[in-house]
Scaffold this active site. Structure first.
Site, mmCIF file in Angstrom:
data_model
loop_
_atom_site.group_PDB
_atom_site.id
_atom_site.type_symbol
_atom_site.label_atom_id
_atom_site.label_comp_id
_atom_site.label_asym_id
_atom_site.label_seq_id
_atom_site.Cartn_x
_atom_site.Cartn_y
_atom_site.Cartn_z
ATOM 1 N N ARG A 1 1.042 -1.158 0.019
ATOM 2 C CA ARG A 1 -0.149 -0.210 0.015
ATOM 3 C C ARG A 1 1.136 1.209 -0.201
ATOM 4 O O ARG A 1 0.019 1.846 -0.763
ATOM 5 C CB ARG A 1 -0.844 -0.070 1.560
ATOM 6 C CG ARG A 1 -1.844 1.415 1.529
ATOM 7 C CD ARG A 1 -2.252 0.551 2.498
ATOM 8 N NE ARG A 1 -3.552 1.721 2.502
ATOM 9 C CZ ARG A 1 -4.385 2.728 4.161
ATOM 10 N NH1 ARG A 1 -4.005 1.770 5.126
ATOM 11 N NH2 ARG A 1 -4.689 3.151 3.907
ATOM 12 N N HIS B 1 0.657 5.074 -1.981
ATOM 13 C CA HIS B 1 0.611 6.287 -1.648
ATOM 14 C C HIS B 1 0.920 7.158 -1.622
ATOM 15 O O HIS B 1 0.956 8.330 -1.677
ATOM 16 C CB HIS B 1 -0.161 6.218 -0.155
ATOM 17 C CG HIS B 1 -1.911 5.625 0.243
ATOM 18 N ND1 HIS B 1 -2.202 6.054 1.176
ATOM 19 C CD2 HIS B 1 -2.199 4.332 0.347
ATOM 20 C CE1 HIS B 1 -3.772 5.470 1.496
ATOM 21 N NE2 HIS B 1 -3.480 3.918 0.618
ATOM 22 N N ASN C 1 -3.442 8.095 6.058
ATOM 23 C CA ASN C 1 -1.943 7.641 5.670
ATOM 24 C C ASN C 1 -1.430 6.754 7.425
ATOM 25 O O ASN C 1 -0.676 6.415 7.230
ATOM 26 C CB ASN C 1 -0.913 8.950 5.589
ATOM 27 C CG ASN C 1 -0.676 8.791 3.883
ATOM 28 O OD1 ASN C 1 -1.357 8.054 3.692
ATOM 29 N ND2 ASN C 1 -0.660 10.118 3.732
ATOM 30 N N HIS D 1 -6.616 -5.148 -3.040
ATOM 31 C CA HIS D 1 -6.654 -5.835 -1.924
ATOM 32 C C HIS D 1 -6.736 -7.113 -1.963
ATOM 33 O O HIS D 1 -7.682 -7.797 -0.770
ATOM 34 C CB HIS D 1 -8.303 -5.048 -1.894
ATOM 35 C CG HIS D 1 -7.826 -3.594 -1.725
ATOM 36 N ND1 HIS D 1 -9.059 -3.438 -1.733
ATOM 37 C CD2 HIS D 1 -7.458 -2.764 -1.773
ATOM 38 C CE1 HIS D 1 -8.593 -1.260 -1.593
ATOM 39 N NE2 HIS D 1 -7.551 -1.034 -2.257
HETATM 40 C C1 HEM Z 1 -9.068 1.715 -6.375
HETATM 41 C C2 HEM Z 1 -8.789 2.930 -4.606
HETATM 42 C C3 HEM Z 1 -8.076 2.398 -3.891
HETATM 43 C C4 HEM Z 1 -8.358 2.988 -2.897
HETATM 44 C C5 HEM Z 1 -10.413 3.319 -2.337
HETATM 45 C C6 HEM Z 1 -8.918 2.278 -1.609
HETATM 46 C C7 HEM Z 1 -9.113 2.085 -0.251
HETATM 47 C C8 HEM Z 1 -8.427 0.827 1.184
HETATM 48 C C9 HEM Z 1 -7.870 1.630 2.502
HETATM 49 C C10 HEM Z 1 -9.554 2.221 2.605
HETATM 50 C C11 HEM Z 1 -7.943 0.612 2.984
HETATM 51 C C12 HEM Z 1 -7.801 -0.133 4.240
HETATM 52 C C13 HEM Z 1 -6.554 0.563 4.926
HETATM 53 C C14 HEM Z 1 -7.342 0.692 6.741
HETATM 54 O O1 HEM Z 1 -8.511 1.044 6.930
HETATM 55 O O2 HEM Z 1 -6.221 0.289 7.792
HETATM 56 C C15 HEM Z 1 -6.290 0.158 2.238
HETATM 57 C C16 HEM Z 1 -5.765 -0.831 1.837
HETATM 58 C C17 HEM Z 1 -5.072 -1.722 1.357
HETATM 59 N N1 HEM Z 1 -4.846 -1.537 0.054
HETATM 60 FE FE1 HEM Z 1 -6.351 0.069 -1.133
HETATM 61 N N2 HEM Z 1 -7.426 0.985 -1.579
HETATM 62 C C18 HEM Z 1 -7.361 1.700 -3.030
HETATM 63 C C19 HEM Z 1 -6.502 1.218 -3.847
HETATM 64 C C20 HEM Z 1 -4.813 0.367 -3.587
HETATM 65 C C21 HEM Z 1 -4.169 0.355 -5.267
HETATM 66 C C22 HEM Z 1 -4.472 0.892 -6.353
HETATM 67 C C23 HEM Z 1 -3.558 -0.915 -4.372
HETATM 68 C C24 HEM Z 1 -2.058 -1.285 -4.796
HETATM 69 C C25 HEM Z 1 -1.026 -1.143 -5.281
HETATM 70 C C26 HEM Z 1 -3.417 -1.024 -2.475
HETATM 71 C C27 HEM Z 1 -2.772 -1.398 -2.126
HETATM 72 C C28 HEM Z 1 -4.026 -1.466 -0.259
HETATM 73 C C29 HEM Z 1 -2.930 -2.797 0.762
HETATM 74 C C30 HEM Z 1 -1.918 -3.830 -0.332
HETATM 75 C C31 HEM Z 1 -3.955 -2.274 1.501
HETATM 76 C C32 HEM Z 1 -3.947 -3.417 3.419
HETATM 77 C C33 HEM Z 1 -3.292 -2.719 3.915
HETATM 78 C C34 HEM Z 1 -2.822 -3.457 5.437
HETATM 79 O O3 HEM Z 1 -2.932 -4.355 5.101
HETATM 80 O O4 HEM Z 1 -2.584 -2.408 6.061
HETATM 81 N N3 HEM Z 1 -5.097 0.990 -3.103
HETATM 82 N N4 HEM Z 1 -6.836 -0.001 0.255
#
Ligand code: HEM
Length: 322
Positions: free
Chosen positions: A59, A63, A90, A188
């Protein structure tokens, strides 16, 4: 003769622009030949101790790239808490210590050579490989930015409450396609989300009381999630791809197709014909096609507003400018 000269100059400019915008694979081959190997080893060690760091480390790259380009601005600290990392979306980022570990090792081996921005990109690739995905060549040669502003984060990072139109516009503004959106959302498959990012879907969704949930979410799933995210309970963590959240696979698309995407932004992939087709094409297998697409889209994301040449700097410590 003059026309030929002008043509040559134009071609040279175009070539330089192309090299600049496309970046380069193996930028450190002669200046720090072991850079990628050292990085990969540290990622392997980190994940063997803490497998749930895979999500956060992947992630970080997203970001970083979506705010001021892939320039490691997300890593900078501010004494007054006014940097990107101080912005609400963040605050749930983790894994900064692993990036620092790589940086320390690389500074020891080849001081002042490898940028923090490239370390973030390499770590993201290594995470995907270590958790079961396919590898790709990471373009390197990015330099580190000197600015990180809290106020830049919210307008540039897509929200989990976003609809498909907003998501498409956000990706387009970064030079990414609708396909990139469908493919990169597949990240995700790794990691967790806090209740706060989807609780609105579970209770009082349209203002009709607490039994009123988002109809685009499977009701059995709503009930399961309500147990983890009670109305006034703690902001717990929930796996985004249940049972498979430390494995990089295509199962995210099965979840989304079953109306079990955790965020509205995940469910939104069913609201556009192109993204919906992508979800359906990958909901039962077809992992190789997803892996190949993911590699291409990660390279595309890694090209967002990259600093090259003499722009920016190579930070000595990733959390502060030199
Ligand atoms: C399309 C729009 C996207 C939205 C709205 C979004 C939103 C989010 C949100 C809200 C979380 C949870 C954060 C938390 O509550 O701890 C999350 C987690 C995550 N996102 Fe996204 N995301 C998007 C795209 C992406 C992209 C493009 C990637 C990487 C290529 C990505 C990788 C991740 C990963 C790996 C997690 C897990 C993080 C963890 O385990 O702490 N996301 N995302």
């Amino acid at each position: 003769m003059i026309t030929l000269f002008v043509k040559l100059v134009i071609n040279l400019i175009l070539l330089l622009r192309e090299i600049n915008s496309k970046g380069m694979v193996g930028f450190y081959d002669s200046s720090c030949p072991q850079a990628e190997e050292i990085t990969a080893k540290i990622v392997t060690d980190a994940l063997s101790v803490a497998p749930t760091l895979s999500g956060p480390l992947l992630r970080l790259f997203f970001h970083d790239c979506f705010v001021r380009g892939c320039d490691a601005s997300v890593l900078l600290n501010s004494p007054t808490q006014q940097a990107e990392k101080d912005a609400v979306p963040n605050k749930s980022l983790r894994g900064f210590d692993i990036i620092d570990k790589v940086k320390t090792a690389l500074e020891k081996k080849c001081p002042g050579i490898v940028s923090c921005a490239d370390i973030v990109a390499l770590v993201a690739r290594d995470v995907v490989v270590k958790t079961g995905g396919s590898t790709w060549n990471v373009e390197t040669g990015r330099r580190d930015g000197n600015i990180s502003l809290l106020s830049d984060a919210i307008p540039n990072l897509p929200s989990p409450f976003a609809d498909i139109g907003t998501l498409k516009t956000s990706f387009k503004s970064k030079g990414l396609s609708v396909k990139d959106l469908a493919v990169l959302s597949g990240a995700h498959t790794l990691g967790t989300g806090h209740c706060a990012a989807f609780k609105n879907r579970l209770y009082n969704f349209t203002g009709k009381g607490n039994s009123d949930f988002d109809p685009t979410m499977d009701s059995n799933y709503v009930n399961a999630l309500r147990k983890k995210c009670t109305i006034n309970g703690t902001d717990n963590l929930v796996q985004m791809d249940p049972g498979s959240s430390i494995v990089f696979d295509e199962k995210y698309y099965l979840q989304v197709s079953k109306k079990r995407g955790l965020f509205q932004s995940d469910a939104a992939l069913l609201d556009d014909s192109e993204t919906k087709t992508y979800v359906n094409d990958h909901k039962s297998g077809n992992a190789d096609s997803f892996f190949q697409d993911f590699a291409v889209s990660m390279v595309n994301m890694g090209r967002i507003e990259v600093l090259t040449g003499t722009a920016g700097q190579i930070r000595k410590v990733c959390s502060r400018v030199n």
